[in-house]
Design a protein around this motif. Structure first.
Motif, short mmCIF file in Angstrom:
data_model
loop_
_atom_site.label_atom_id
_atom_site.label_comp_id
_atom_site.label_asym_id
_atom_site.label_seq_id
_atom_site.Cartn_x
_atom_site.Cartn_y
_atom_site.Cartn_z
N MET A 1 20.56 -14.35 -9.22
CA MET A 1 21.17 -13.16 -9.04
C MET A 1 20.59 -12.36 -7.95
N SER A 2 21.13 -12.72 -6.63
CA SER A 2 20.52 -12.24 -5.35
C SER A 2 21.41 -10.72 -5.21
N LEU A 3 21.29 -9.56 -6.04
CA LEU A 3 21.89 -8.44 -6.16
C LEU A 3 21.37 -7.58 -7.08
N GLY A 4 21.70 -6.25 -7.05
CA GLY A 4 21.14 -5.46 -7.80
C GLY A 4 21.32 -3.83 -7.42
N GLY A 5 20.87 -2.93 -8.04
CA GLY A 5 21.45 -1.60 -7.98
C GLY A 5 20.21 -0.67 -8.46
N SER A 6 20.49 0.70 -8.07
CA SER A 6 19.16 1.62 -8.63
C SER A 6 19.84 2.11 -9.91
N ALA B 1 14.22 -2.68 -0.31
CA ALA B 1 14.12 -1.20 -0.03
C ALA B 1 12.76 -0.91 0.53
N ALA B 2 11.81 -1.67 0.40
CA ALA B 2 10.43 -1.42 0.43
C ALA B 2 9.75 -0.54 -0.32
N ALA B 3 10.33 -0.45 -1.86
CA ALA B 3 10.07 0.06 -2.57
C ALA B 3 9.59 -0.33 -3.87
N ASP B 4 9.15 0.17 -4.90
CA ASP B 4 8.90 -0.39 -6.25
C ASP B 4 9.90 -0.79 -6.99
N ALA B 5 9.95 -2.16 -7.16
CA ALA B 5 11.10 -2.77 -7.70
C ALA B 5 11.38 -2.05 -8.95
N TYR C 1 13.75 -5.98 -15.45
CA TYR C 1 13.71 -6.36 -16.51
C TYR C 1 12.56 -7.61 -16.62
N ASP C 2 12.06 -7.50 -17.78
CA ASP C 2 10.79 -8.41 -17.99
C ASP C 2 11.28 -9.85 -18.39
N GLU C 3 12.88 -9.87 -18.66
CA GLU C 3 13.23 -11.26 -19.21
C GLU C 3 13.57 -12.32 -17.99
N GLY D 1 5.53 -4.35 -6.78
CA GLY D 1 5.19 -3.53 -7.65
C GLY D 1 5.02 -4.65 -8.86
N ALA D 2 4.64 -4.06 -10.09
CA ALA D 2 4.24 -4.84 -11.31
C ALA D 2 5.32 -5.69 -11.72
#
Length: 401
Positions: free
Chosen positions: A231-236, A268-272, A280-282, A319-320
């Motif tokens: 999944m090379s995608l995502g949203g806020s 976004a050069a931000a915390d994931a 998601y941890d999974e 980020g973590a």
């Protein structure tokens, strides 16, 4: 650490040796010559007529007649007949035919950097394919691309029925994970793996969470076949939970069904932590490394974009929640319409890891998603710098898979 080396093979070479001594023509074909096949150039006469006469006189089978770039013909005959032909007054020269190959395949620096070229499948040697199935949840895939093995898929974008890629992004991602090792174009991390096109984004590269869930749902229904999803995608959005009634719950169910997910950290050069599904941890969340030359050392010259070789990509989220880093800058891969293109992003990093997961599953078919992630993290290296959060993730390495 492997020595630095060129990652581009030479273009086709035709092996043919001319001979000026008629008596020795074709006496000993050079290495690479086609035995029994010869190219004949003439001093005089109309090539077609002379070729027909020589066919009768020297027991030759004429294959091509040349009248413009060359004055002569090609023919199949015995070495003895070729020597007799070379002494004919009308003949200027007889040379052995040679073998040519199509322009050779490029091994992108990212494939080299993560050691996919020395994995069990040895991406780039022109042999073998990985017996595994990868779902590309994206803009679709160019199903007719000759460098990709697309075996099926589904469309989840309202108003459309085809999973064909109308954007290019999904085809690019697919090639990084699994472009064929076929002496053409590029090669992927898990060469020739079976690809499933799960179209959840439209021709502009955008879509809804509901369409993405449709794709996850389809992959989960085929979890008996599909081992890995990218999944090379995502949203806020908020992270949610495995019981949130939305995308996180869908991912949890799919992972529980045995599918390993690689996802992009975001650009976004931000915390994931503020982006889904990256938080998601999974899933295996992947940030981007700048690599221009396929080897560590920090000396690669920028190609398509600014950046410092072997450092964390300036645009990448961190980020973590990040589990691995992979090449994501100036990545050459397949493109819609049967082409190739170089682009950058954590979208390019994630399929490096999806391909790595596929390689691992191909030799460890019973491995759970958690075991796959642990194996990839355990095999990684830390020969890169400049992680903005100060906690360095391993660079995926598949040489031992």
């Amino acid at each position: 650490m492997r020595p630095r080396r060129s990652t581009v093979l030479v273009a086709a070479v035709i092996v043919a040796t001319s001979t000026t001594a008629a008596a020795s023509a074709a006496a000993k074909p050079p290495d690479g010559a086609v035995r029994g096949s010869y190219i004949v150039t003439l001093r005089t006469g109309e090539p077609g007529a002379v070729a027909n006469e020589h066919a009768r006189r020297y027991s030759a089978v004429v294959e091509h007649v040349y009248r413009s770039a060359l004055h002569g013909y090609s023919a199949v005959m015995s070495a003895a007949d070729a020597r007799r032909l070379a002494a004919d007054p009308a003949v200027a020269r007889v040379v052995p035919d040679g073998v040519a190959h199509a322009a050779t395949q490029t091994v992108p620096p990212g494939i080299d950097r993560i050691d996919a070229d020395v994995s069990s499948t040895a991406a780039g040697n022109g042999k073998g394919a990985v017996d595994v199935d990868i779902a590309i949840i994206d803009t679709g895939i160019d199903a007719k691309h000759p460098d990709l093995k697309v075996v099926g898929g589904v469309n989840c974008v309202p108003g459309s029925t085809s999973y064909d890629d109308l954007n290019g992004h999904g085809t690019h991602v697919a090639g990084i994970a699994a472009a064929k090792d076929n002496h053409v174009g590029v090669v992927g991390v898990a060469p020739g793996a079976r690809l499933w096109a799960v179209r959840v984004l439209n021709s502009q590269g955008s879509g809804t969470f509901s369409s993405i869930i449709c794709g996850i749902d389809w992959v989960t229904a085929h979890a008996g076949t599909i081992e890995v999803a990218n999944m090379s995608l995502g949203g806020s959005a908020a992270e949610g939970s495995c019981g949130d009634g939305g995308m996180h719950e869908a991912i949890c169910a799919s992972v529980s069904a045995g599918v390993t997910y690689a996802v992009a950290a975001g650009n976004a050069a931000a915390d994931a932590a503020f982006f889904v599904p990256a938080s998601y941890d999974e899933v295996i969340t992947v940030s981007a490394l700048t690599d221009f030359d396929g080897v560590p050392g920090g000396v690669g010259t920028p190609t398509c974009q600014i950046g410092t070789d072997d450092e964390f990509a300036f645009f990448s989220n961190f980020g973590a929640d990040v589990d691995l880093v992979a090449p994501g800058v100036c990545v050459l891969s397949t493109w819609r319409g049967g082409g190739y293109r170089s682009i950058s992003g954590t979208s390019m990093s994630s399929p490096h890891v999806a391909g790595a997961a596929a390689l691992y599953r191909s030799t460890h078919p019973a491995a759970t998603p958690a075991q796959v992630q642990a194996a990839l993290q355990g095999a990684g290296t830390f020969d890169w710098t400049a992680d903005p959060d100060g906690v360095q993730e391993p660079l995926v390495i598949v040489g031992g898979f």
